[in-house]
Design a protein around this motif. Structure first.
Motif: not given
Length: 175
Positions: A111-124
């Motif tokens: 949940r915090p990673i998705v919030a940090w990304a705020a819609g931006r493309a990301f890999a984890w």
């Protein structure tokens, strides 16, 4: 695309324990490193691949620490792998929401990673990613996302880095 017309790099959220500090492998040496914390402070530091930082930097992502090491990752890990200080996710205090996530099989970081990304493309990259994390991200993140579970016994591999590179390249083809 940004207002200036240049594309925004995808984020790459990096866990330390497991992906960068593998739990398996040869027994760590007792000799200290030339940078950061001495090996004696954490014997697993001897298992860090010093070349991984260069390879991560070459992927074209904006790198972010997603680890309980916090700023310690900048003080101890980044210098050992040749990275500059990176942004660090500040984890929220434990809560009932986090407890529900964990009970549902999701990682408390999701949940915090998705919030940090705020819609931006990301890999984890993390060693504790589950199917429940994949499903939650797909349902709650509006941008592209790649969740890569890393084997904590061996850490981040050339195959993992190839997948990350291919995914970022494919994103670039879509912009």
């Amino acid at each position: 695309m940004t207002a200036e017309g240049s594309s925004v790099r995808p984020l790459l959220f990096l866990d330390v324990d497991g992906p960068l500090l593998p739990f398996g492998g040869p027994r760590p040496s007792r000799s200290g490193g030339s940078q950061g914390l001495p090996i004696e402070a954490n014997p697993l530091l001897a298992r860090i691949d010093p070349a991984v930082g260069r390879r991560l930097a070459a992927l074209g992502y904006e790198l972010v620490w997603a680890t309980t090491w916090g700023e310690g990752a900048n003080e101890c890990i980044a210098p050992r792998i040749g990275l500059p200080p990176l942004e660090v996710i500040r984890w929220p205090e434990p809560s009932a929401t986090e407890e529900r996530d964990v009970l549902a099989g999701r990682h408390w970081k999701t949940r915090p990673i998705v919030a940090w990304a705020a819609g931006r493309a990301f890999a984890w990259v993390d060693d504790e990613i589950t199917r429940a994390d994949h499903a939650w991200v797909a349902a709650h993140h509006s941008g592209p996302a790649l969740l890569r579970q890393v084997d904590p016994r061996v850490g981040l591999t050339a195959d993992d880095l190839d997948v990350l590179a291919s995914w970022a390249e494919a994103l670039g083809d879509r912009t």
